[in-house]
Design a protein around this motif. Structure first.
Motif, PDB file in Angstrom:
ATOM      1  N   ARG A   9     -23.238 -18.076  -2.235  1.00  0.00           N
ATOM      2  CA  ARG A   9     -23.933 -18.788  -3.334  1.00  0.00           C
ATOM      3  C   ARG A   9     -25.159 -17.968  -3.767  1.00  0.00           C
ATOM      4  N   PRO A  10     -24.936 -17.061  -4.703  1.00  0.00           N
ATOM      5  CA  PRO A  10     -26.025 -16.143  -5.103  1.00  0.00           C
ATOM      6  C   PRO A  10     -27.293 -16.854  -5.559  1.00  0.00           C
ATOM      7  N   GLU A  11     -27.139 -18.046  -6.119  1.00  0.00           N
ATOM      8  CA  GLU A  11     -28.315 -18.769  -6.643  1.00  0.00           C
ATOM      9  C   GLU A  11     -29.321 -19.066  -5.536  1.00  0.00           C
ATOM     10  N   ILE A  12     -28.825 -19.252  -4.315  1.00  0.00           N
ATOM     11  CA  ILE A  12     -29.775 -19.579  -3.245  1.00  0.00           C
ATOM     12  C   ILE A  12     -29.888 -18.445  -2.216  1.00  0.00           C
ATOM     13  N   CYS A  13     -29.264 -17.310  -2.523  1.00  0.00           N
ATOM     14  CA  CYS A  13     -29.321 -16.185  -1.578  1.00  0.00           C
ATOM     15  C   CYS A  13     -30.443 -15.237  -1.995  1.00  0.00           C
ATOM     16  N   ASN A  14     -31.388 -15.031  -1.106  1.00  0.00           N
ATOM     17  CA  ASN A  14     -32.569 -14.218  -1.431  1.00  0.00           C
ATOM     18  C   ASN A  14     -32.188 -12.763  -1.729  1.00  0.00           C
ATOM     19  N   VAL A  15     -31.171 -12.252  -1.059  1.00  0.00           N
ATOM     20  CA  VAL A  15     -30.756 -10.865  -1.300  1.00  0.00           C
ATOM     21  C   VAL A  15     -30.210 -10.748  -2.725  1.00  0.00           C
ATOM     22  N   CYS A  16     -29.364 -11.709  -3.100  1.00  0.00           N
ATOM     23  CA  CYS A  16     -28.811 -11.698  -4.471  1.00  0.00           C
ATOM     24  C   CYS A  16     -29.922 -11.854  -5.499  1.00  0.00           C
ATOM     25  N   GLN A  17     -30.867 -12.724  -5.198  1.00  0.00           N
ATOM     26  CA  GLN A  17     -31.970 -12.915  -6.142  1.00  0.00           C
ATOM     27  C   GLN A  17     -32.723 -11.601  -6.344  1.00  0.00           C
ATOM     28  N   MET A  18     -32.931 -10.878  -5.261  1.00  0.00           N
ATOM     29  CA  MET A  18     -33.701  -9.640  -5.374  1.00  0.00           C
ATOM     30  C   MET A  18     -32.946  -8.562  -6.143  1.00  0.00           C
ATOM     31  N   HIS A  19     -31.619  -8.634  -6.118  1.00  0.00           N
ATOM     32  CA  HIS A  19     -30.838  -7.666  -6.899  1.00  0.00           C
ATOM     33  C   HIS A  19     -31.158  -7.754  -8.390  1.00  0.00           C
ATOM     34  N   ARG A  20     -31.684  -8.899  -8.835  1.00  0.00           N
ATOM     35  CA  ARG A  20     -32.020  -9.033 -10.259  1.00  0.00           C
ATOM     36  C   ARG A  20     -33.046  -7.994 -10.701  1.00  0.00           C
ATOM     37  N   PHE A  21     -33.855  -7.524  -9.755  1.00  0.00           N
ATOM     38  CA  PHE A  21     -34.947  -6.621 -10.129  1.00  0.00           C
ATOM     39  C   PHE A  21     -34.659  -5.150  -9.849  1.00  0.00           C
ATOM     40  N   PHE A  22     -33.526  -4.874  -9.235  1.00  0.00           N
ATOM     41  CA  PHE A  22     -33.209  -3.481  -8.900  1.00  0.00           C
ATOM     42  C   PHE A  22     -31.810  -3.162  -9.417  1.00  0.00           C
ATOM     43  N   GLY A  23     -31.734  -2.622 -10.610  1.00  0.00           N
ATOM     44  CA  GLY A  23     -30.431  -2.338 -11.228  1.00  0.00           C
ATOM     45  C   GLY A  23     -30.154  -3.350 -12.323  1.00  0.00           C
ATOM     46  N   ASP A  24     -29.111  -3.074 -13.142  1.00  0.00           N
ATOM     47  CA  ASP A  24     -28.841  -3.966 -14.267  1.00  0.00           C
ATOM     48  C   ASP A  24     -27.470  -4.628 -14.136  1.00  0.00           C
ATOM     49  N   ASP A  25     -26.939  -4.674 -12.927  1.00  0.00           N
ATOM     50  CA  ASP A  25     -25.578  -5.201 -12.756  1.00  0.00           C
ATOM     51  C   ASP A  25     -25.539  -6.365 -11.766  1.00  0.00           C
ATOM     52  N   PHE A  26     -26.640  -7.123 -11.726  1.00  0.00           N
ATOM     53  CA  PHE A  26     -26.669  -8.171 -10.701  1.00  0.00           C
ATOM     54  C   PHE A  26     -25.557  -9.210 -10.878  1.00  0.00           C
ATOM     55  N   GLU A  27     -25.116  -9.392 -12.135  1.00  0.00           N
ATOM     56  CA  GLU A  27     -24.069 -10.400 -12.353  1.00  0.00           C
ATOM     57  C   GLU A  27     -22.768  -9.977 -11.666  1.00  0.00           C
ATOM     58  N   THR A  28     -22.469  -8.692 -11.701  1.00  0.00           N
ATOM     59  CA  THR A  28     -21.269  -8.177 -11.020  1.00  0.00           C
ATOM     60  C   THR A  28     -21.422  -8.371  -9.515  1.00  0.00           C
ATOM     61  N   ILE A  29     -22.628  -8.084  -9.025  1.00  0.00           N
ATOM     62  CA  ILE A  29     -22.882  -8.244  -7.587  1.00  0.00           C
ATOM     63  C   ILE A  29     -22.729  -9.721  -7.196  1.00  0.00           C
ATOM     64  N   TRP A  30     -23.266 -10.590  -8.016  1.00  0.00           N
ATOM     65  CA  TRP A  30     -23.168 -12.034  -7.729  1.00  0.00           C
ATOM     66  C   TRP A  30     -21.713 -12.490  -7.719  1.00  0.00           C
ATOM     67  N   GLU A  31     -20.935 -11.934  -8.671  1.00  0.00           N
ATOM     68  CA  GLU A  31     -19.522 -12.318  -8.750  1.00  0.00           C
ATOM     69  C   GLU A  31     -18.792 -11.882  -7.472  1.00  0.00           C
ATOM     70  N   GLY A  32     -19.116 -10.697  -6.993  1.00  0.00           N
ATOM     71  CA  GLY A  32     -18.520 -10.201  -5.748  1.00  0.00           C
ATOM     72  C   GLY A  32     -18.814 -11.134  -4.585  1.00  0.00           C
ATOM     73  N   GLU A  33     -20.012 -11.694  -4.568  1.00  0.00           N
ATOM     74  CA  GLU A  33     -20.407 -12.618  -3.498  1.00  0.00           C
ATOM     75  C   GLU A  33     -19.662 -13.948  -3.639  1.00  0.00           C
ATOM     76  N   ARG A  34     -19.626 -14.422  -4.875  1.00  0.00           N
ATOM     77  CA  ARG A  34     -18.977 -15.723  -5.121  1.00  0.00           C
ATOM     78  C   ARG A  34     -17.516 -15.714  -4.720  1.00  0.00           C
ATOM     79  N   THR A  35     -16.858 -14.568  -4.978  1.00  0.00           N
ATOM     80  CA  THR A  35     -15.418 -14.489  -4.706  1.00  0.00           C
ATOM     81  C   THR A  35     -15.141 -13.916  -3.321  1.00  0.00           C
ATOM     82  N   ALA A  36     -16.197 -13.639  -2.565  1.00  0.00           N
ATOM     83  CA  ALA A  36     -16.096 -13.043  -1.228  1.00  0.00           C
ATOM     84  C   ALA A  36     -15.416 -11.665  -1.262  1.00  0.00           C
ATOM     85  N   ARG A  37     -15.447 -11.036  -2.433  1.00  0.00           N
ATOM     86  CA  ARG A  37     -14.944  -9.655  -2.508  1.00  0.00           C
ATOM     87  C   ARG A  37     -15.896  -8.744  -1.713  1.00  0.00           C
TER      88      ARG A  37
END
Ligand code: AMP
Ligand code: TRP
Length: 329
Positions: free
Chosen positions: A237-265
């Motif tokens: 659940r990227p919305e409550i994961c601090n690591v995912c939240q921090m990805h918003r500030f480092f790089g421009d592809d956080f949505e792809t990263i979040w999707e990978g987490e959501r789908t357990a890819r």
């Protein structure tokens, strides 16, 4: 018709010399210091008087003040575009703090959350300056008649108090000070590696901006992620994961990263490893600048000295105005 240029508004912020900045300081405040340099007459202050409320080690104060100056310059404060100085080099702040304290009810400072916190965290050193800390903070800002104050959310109560003290002074002695307002970034509270508390040196949950790459890797790998994600195959659940939240500030592809987490890819470990490398890369240039500046202490001292000197007429001018209003002329 001639083009009128309106004078730039003034921004002011202070930061305690508590060693080197962490990612919370950077994302919550320092990147706004850098951003505001171009649109404001920006003044930044290393608040050593404030640091004395919690540290009584002269060598530590000295070293940390220098380190913070180096860190801020390395992160993008440009002495050509802003003024950087050390608080105790402009002692007018303390005189103004005294004058402002005469219009500040004790109940206002007693109820300040930071004072209550300090009573808990340093019960053997509840010194008087801890109580008047926000009055000095108000003086720091209003002595330059600054209106914009870039800070993290933990400073909101102090800023509110600064506005109240300003109003109390103006009501009694006439309009001298504009009311300052906090300016937040889009991440005004950065959580620490524990994923629950705000990132803070005193809690030992920081990620260091200038840490060695291996230290940053160790700090990021220790981050608490989505605690409900137990198995590698569980969706995250990227919305409550601090690591995912921090990805918003480092790089421009956080949505792809979040999707990978959501789908357990991807798993939490992959996502942390990527974050660590991105943090290391994004501060690599600043780390180099820091090494260069550390090797030139005279240059850094010159910047701080010039900054304090440049501010002398403004600080003295405001103080003279206040003294006159109060009948001290
Ligand atoms: P300090 O080191 O407490 O003097 O903080 C310096 C600046 O960083 C202040 O503007 C704080 O509000 C900001 N700051 C400190 N910790 C955090 C955090 N965890 N998240 C966001 N901003 C922060
Ligand atoms: N209290 C602030 C902090 O701990 C530091 C500070 C001192 C400050 N004076 C200030 C911040 C004036 C903004 C404006 O982070």
């Amino acid at each position: 018709m001639s083009q009128e240029t309106t004078p730039r508004q003034r921004a002011f912020s202070g930061i305690q010399p508590s060693g080197l900045p962490h990612i919370g300081n950077y994302l919550g405040a320092i990147r706004n210091y850098v951003a505001l340099q171009d649109s404001y007459d920006a003044i930044y202050c290393i608040v050593d008087y404030h640091a004395l409320t919690s540290t009584h080690d002269p060598e530590l104060i000295r070293r940390n003040t220098f380190e913070m100056a180096v860190g801020l310059l390395a992160l993008g404060l440009d002495p050509e575009r802003c003024t950087l100085f050390v608080q105790s080099d402009r002692p007018e702040h303390t005189e103004l703090a005294w004058l402002l304290s005469t219009v500040t009810p004790v109940s206002w400072v007693e109820r300040t959350p930071s004072f209550k916190e300090k009573k808990r965290s340093q019960p053997d050193d509840v010194n008087h300056a801890l109580l008047t800390y926000p009055v000095l903070q108000t003086a720091d800002i209003v002595i330059y008649k600054a209106t914009a104050v870039p800070v993290g959310k933990d400073q909101a109560a102090h800023l509110e108090l600064a506005r109240e003290i300003t109003r109390a002074f103006n009501a009694r002695y006439g309009d001298v000070f504009p009311e300052p307002a906090a300016v937040f970034t889009d991440s005004p509270i950065i959580l620490g590696t524990d994923g629950t508390n705000k990132m803070s040196k005193s809690l030992g949950n920081t990620i260091e901006v200038f840490g060695e790459p291996d230290e940053i890797r160790r700090q990021v790998m220790s981050m608490v992620t989505d605690t409900r994600r137990i198995l590698r195959t569980d969706p995250g659940r990227p919305e409550i994961c601090n690591v995912c939240q921090m990805h918003r500030f480092f790089g421009d592809d956080f949505e792809t990263i979040w999707e990978g987490e959501r789908t357990a890819r991807t798993g939490c470990v992959d996502t942390k490893k990527l974050l660590a490398e991105r943090i290391i890369d994004s501060f690599a240039a600043a780390r180099e600048r820091r090494d260069e500046l550390t090797a030139q202490p005279e240059r850094v001292r010159q910047v701080l000295g010039d900054g304090a000197a440049r501010l002398a007429p403004i600080a003295r001018g405001t103080l003279a105005e206040v003294r006159a209003r109060m009948g001290l002329d």
